[in-house]
Design a protein around this motif. Sequence first.
Motif, PDB file in Angstrom:
ATOM      1  N   MET A 268      45.077  58.187  46.776  1.00 25.76           N
ATOM      2  CA  MET A 268      44.703  59.284  47.672  1.00 25.76           C
ATOM      3  C   MET A 268      45.049  60.632  47.047  1.00 25.76           C
ATOM      4  N   LEU A 269      46.207  60.676  46.380  1.00 30.61           N
ATOM      5  CA  LEU A 269      46.688  61.923  45.784  1.00 30.61           C
ATOM      6  C   LEU A 269      45.832  62.330  44.585  1.00 30.61           C
ATOM      7  N   GLU A 270      45.589  61.362  43.681  1.00 29.69           N
ATOM      8  CA  GLU A 270      44.880  61.664  42.445  1.00 29.69           C
ATOM      9  C   GLU A 270      43.410  61.984  42.682  1.00 29.69           C
ATOM     10  N   LYS A 271      42.785  61.273  43.636  1.00 30.31           N
ATOM     11  CA  LYS A 271      41.348  61.465  43.876  1.00 30.31           C
ATOM     12  C   LYS A 271      41.065  62.332  45.097  1.00 30.31           C
ATOM     13  N   ARG A 272      42.151  62.875  45.691  1.00 30.33           N
ATOM     14  CA  ARG A 272      42.023  63.759  46.855  1.00 30.33           C
ATOM     15  C   ARG A 272      41.210  63.089  47.975  1.00 30.33           C
ATOM     16  N   LEU A 273      41.612  61.884  48.345  1.00 30.02           N
ATOM     17  CA  LEU A 273      40.931  61.122  49.388  1.00 30.02           C
ATOM     18  C   LEU A 273      41.791  61.038  50.640  1.00 30.02           C
ATOM     19  N   SER A 274      41.142  60.912  51.785  1.00 32.12           N
ATOM     20  CA  SER A 274      41.868  60.574  53.012  1.00 32.12           C
ATOM     21  C   SER A 274      42.002  59.057  53.068  1.00 32.12           C
ATOM     22  N   PHE A 275      42.851  58.559  53.961  1.00 33.08           N
ATOM     23  CA  PHE A 275      43.055  57.113  54.035  1.00 33.08           C
ATOM     24  C   PHE A 275      41.752  56.390  54.373  1.00 33.08           C
ATOM     25  N   SER A 276      40.947  56.969  55.246  1.00 26.34           N
ATOM     26  CA  SER A 276      39.693  56.320  55.660  1.00 26.34           C
ATOM     27  C   SER A 276      38.703  56.198  54.501  1.00 26.34           C
ATOM     28  N   GLN A 277      38.873  57.039  53.447  1.00 27.44           N
ATOM     29  CA  GLN A 277      37.977  56.980  52.294  1.00 27.44           C
ATOM     30  C   GLN A 277      38.402  55.948  51.253  1.00 27.44           C
ATOM     31  N   VAL A 278      39.628  55.428  51.386  1.00 27.87           N
ATOM     32  CA  VAL A 278      40.105  54.393  50.462  1.00 27.87           C
ATOM     33  C   VAL A 278      39.669  53.045  51.010  1.00 27.87           C
ATOM     34  N   LEU A 279      38.603  52.496  50.446  1.00 24.90           N
ATOM     35  CA  LEU A 279      38.009  51.273  51.010  1.00 24.90           C
ATOM     36  C   LEU A 279      38.590  49.994  50.411  1.00 24.90           C
ATOM     37  N   ASP A 280      38.985  50.044  49.131  1.00 27.30           N
ATOM     38  CA  ASP A 280      39.431  48.803  48.482  1.00 27.30           C
ATOM     39  C   ASP A 280      40.933  48.576  48.680  1.00 27.30           C
ATOM     40  N   ILE A 281      41.316  48.445  49.952  1.00 30.61           N
ATOM     41  CA  ILE A 281      42.719  48.184  50.278  1.00 30.61           C
ATOM     42  C   ILE A 281      43.060  46.715  50.039  1.00 30.61           C
ATOM     43  N   TYR A 282      42.066  45.856  50.239  1.00 31.47           N
ATOM     44  CA  TYR A 282      42.300  44.418  50.082  1.00 31.47           C
ATOM     45  C   TYR A 282      41.669  43.915  48.795  1.00 31.47           C
ATOM     46  N   GLY A 283      42.297  42.937  48.182  1.00 33.71           N
ATOM     47  CA  GLY A 283      41.765  42.331  46.966  1.00 33.71           C
ATOM     48  C   GLY A 283      42.058  40.846  46.963  1.00 33.71           C
ATOM     49  N   PHE A 284      41.507  40.169  45.962  1.00 30.92           N
ATOM     50  CA  PHE A 284      41.695  38.717  45.855  1.00 30.92           C
ATOM     51  C   PHE A 284      42.083  38.370  44.428  1.00 30.92           C
ATOM     52  N   ARG A 285      42.857  37.322  44.315  1.00 27.90           N
ATOM     53  CA  ARG A 285      43.285  36.835  43.013  1.00 27.90           C
ATOM     54  C   ARG A 285      42.834  35.392  42.876  1.00 27.90           C
ATOM     55  N   VAL A 286      42.098  35.108  41.815  1.00 29.56           N
ATOM     56  CA  VAL A 286      41.598  33.758  41.553  1.00 29.56           C
ATOM     57  C   VAL A 286      42.345  33.214  40.343  1.00 29.56           C
ATOM     58  N   ILE A 287      43.092  32.144  40.530  1.00 29.44           N
ATOM     59  CA  ILE A 287      43.914  31.562  39.458  1.00 29.44           C
ATOM     60  C   ILE A 287      43.324  30.207  39.078  1.00 29.44           C
ATOM     61  N   VAL A 288      42.939  30.085  37.785  1.00 32.63           N
ATOM     62  CA  VAL A 288      42.260  28.872  37.310  1.00 32.63           C
ATOM     63  C   VAL A 288      43.060  28.226  36.183  1.00 32.63           C
ATOM     64  N   THR A 289      42.476  27.153  35.602  1.00 27.79           N
ATOM     65  CA  THR A 289      43.250  26.338  34.657  1.00 27.79           C
ATOM     66  C   THR A 289      43.263  26.892  33.233  1.00 27.79           C
ATOM     67  N   ASP A 290      42.138  27.466  32.761  1.00 28.97           N
ATOM     68  CA  ASP A 290      42.091  27.914  31.366  1.00 28.97           C
ATOM     69  C   ASP A 290      41.245  29.176  31.231  1.00 28.97           C
ATOM     70  N   THR A 291      41.254  29.732  30.025  1.00 23.12           N
ATOM     71  CA  THR A 291      40.568  31.004  29.775  1.00 23.12           C
ATOM     72  C   THR A 291      39.061  30.892  29.975  1.00 23.12           C
ATOM     73  N   ALA A 292      38.453  29.799  29.479  1.00 19.82           N
ATOM     74  CA  ALA A 292      37.003  29.640  29.614  1.00 19.82           C
ATOM     75  C   ALA A 292      36.587  29.655  31.080  1.00 19.82           C
ATOM     76  N   THR A 293      37.395  29.032  31.932  1.00 17.01           N
ATOM     77  CA  THR A 293      37.078  28.976  33.367  1.00 17.01           C
ATOM     78  C   THR A 293      37.162  30.358  34.006  1.00 17.01           C
ATOM     79  N   CYS A 294      37.990  31.256  33.434  1.00 12.77           N
ATOM     80  CA  CYS A 294      38.064  32.626  33.955  1.00 12.77           C
ATOM     81  C   CYS A 294      36.687  33.287  33.896  1.00 12.77           C
TER      82      CYS A 294
END
Length: 734
Positions: A268-294
């Motif tokens: 918010m500080l660096e991009k001069r955004l309000s909280f409502s403008q920050v959309l990517d608050i949630y994310g996901f992490r996918v953990i797999v067995t090997d590099t090729a599968t990534c």
Amino acid sequence: MAGSSSTVPEVLIETPRSSVLSLDFERLKKTISEYLRPEDVGRVEAAYHFAAQAHSGQFRISGEPYITHPVAVTELVAGWRLDAQALTAALLHDVMEDTTVAKQEIADRFGKVTAELVDGLSKLDKIEFRSQEEAQAENFRKMLLAMASDLRVILIKLADRLHNMRTLDYVRPSKQRRIASETLEIYAPIANRLGLNALYRELQELSFMHKYPMRYRVLAKAIRAARGNRREVVSKVLAAIEERLPQWGIAAEIQGREKHLYGIYRKMLEKRLSFSQVLDIYGFRVIVTDTATCYLALGALHGLYKPVPGKFKDYIAIPKGNGYQSLHTTLIGPFGTPVEVQIRTHEMHHIAETGVASHWLYKEDEKTLSELQHKTTSWLQSLLELQNASGDSAEFLEHVKIDLFPGEVYVFSPKGKIFSMPRGSTSVDFAYAVHTDVGNRCVACRINAELMPLRTELRNGDQVEIITAAHASPNPAWLSYVRTGKARAQIRHFLKNVQQEESSALGERLLNQALRPHGLTLGQISIFAWDRFLRDRGVRNRKEIFTDIGLGKRLPVIVARRLAEAQDMETGRPDVVKPKPAGAILIRGSEGIAVQLAKCCQPIPGDPIIGIIRKGQGLEVHVHDCPTIQRLRGERGRWVDVEWEHTDGRHFDVSIRVLTHDARGVLAKVANAIAENNANIQHVRMDSEQVPYSSLQFTLQVTDRIHLARLLKGIRRIPEVVRIMRTRGDGTVS
């Protein structure tokens, strides 16, 4: 708390709660028994009893017995499965500061290595410093250099800081803010640099909470409200990913994660955004067995939701400087909501959370070192280089702070080697990253096979070739645009050494001049007189005196008088000595840093000149009627007689102003006249005067006053020229 020392050293008197104390250690003992040998567990237990006895009667501000802090720190260290020496040092990390226990006693009881670890964690309380800032800088310097020789020092220190941050509520608000700032500036970036991601995030969150408590509470409340509003989006995305990956034959562990408050606040500080403008608050992490599968999982997700162009980063092929590896992509999810996804293997996830702490860096043979360990070793080595190049602890800390921010630009050498550089780095930074000698000798660069200025900022994927010359040296102007601590430190180190050598030579000339009225020369001053003079002033050698004179820290007339007195005491010379004319210092104009031609009046050979010794800067040469020296007339003892020495081929900057009729091609005519008189044009500016006149401002290079007169005569022959005059560096007419 002593090891991190700026945090909770206060002591309260209260009845000890021994039951809590024994439970804490029993839990720790159970943890370390899972991976340590029984004899090592016994050694740690002995250290616990020793520390408990040493801290007996000491209590934290919370009212708990002080020993609860070392035990808690040791529990955190045990979570990284460090060895018995590290655990012992963690238990004893405060005894040298807060008790009467000495380093030798620790060495006798628990070994020299443990004593060195504890010493590296201890403050420099016994030394007096001029300021709190100097003391803090020197403590950090000591800690970081101890870390460079044994990584366990900083791992224990980070655990120490984390526990103090967790218990910071008991400290007064002003101290909370100071400690939180210190943690954000130093400790959190170090944790990030070592790949300790979980620790890094927690230190940031705790620092944010204590440095900006109101902002933290408001943002936390907004996040709680947003959870309800965006729960449907998160559920849809999670369900879609869980359905899509098995269709591609991918077995994965999927984690939903909420971005940390400090990360949202910083965005918010660096991009001069309000909280409502920050959309990517949630994310996901996918953990797999090997590099090729990534990469396979990446294709599956890009088929599920459209990726945002320019938001894909491959940290697997090109890991971050701290060893972090992952694929990052941002997808456009349901209702147009951006969703960030990280894809990595289980091993990458383990390294991302525990970083270098998961490796026995201090035990492994060099042949078995992982890429992460090599990078960490290289960074630790760079700390030693910074220390050697830095003048004092404050400068060293400044350089370390610069390098603690993670590199975000990846560039290539001509042979294809990848270099991770901080954003904003230039070709000079790259040159020093290759090798100090390459940096010191660089004169030009090619970026992507094209010749470019050295100050050009590097971009991702640039191929950089540095062109060097055997007799080249660093330019002071580089300091205005280099980004890395190593480049800044090495440039300063080189210039400081050059300045000392030049100042020493200048000081010797000035002292010799000042001795002449006493009927002496430097060659006539006896060893006895020199020894007496140096001893009385606590100075080690003559060169130090010469350097101080050249830098303006000592006045040559006073040093000359004292040396003459010391010489008289030895030789018994009569008090009345026929003085000799002092003579003038000869100025060539090419002396370097120690002798500077004043920019305010731009003296050139042929001008009547005078010199003044400026403290910390050396000898500054002005023309006799320069307005600047009129203001400095009161500085007795600092004025020096100077004269020009005949030189061939040397060029000097001079400024002129040419007033002309406003006619087509007049600038070309003036420039041609300058070229015909063998002068170089350094800079030109054209200003519109009252119609029909124009004013041309030139900075030229000439050899002397005669050359300038010939040049001005040539310009006057141009019919359109109305008036011509020499100007000072500040634009006024001379």
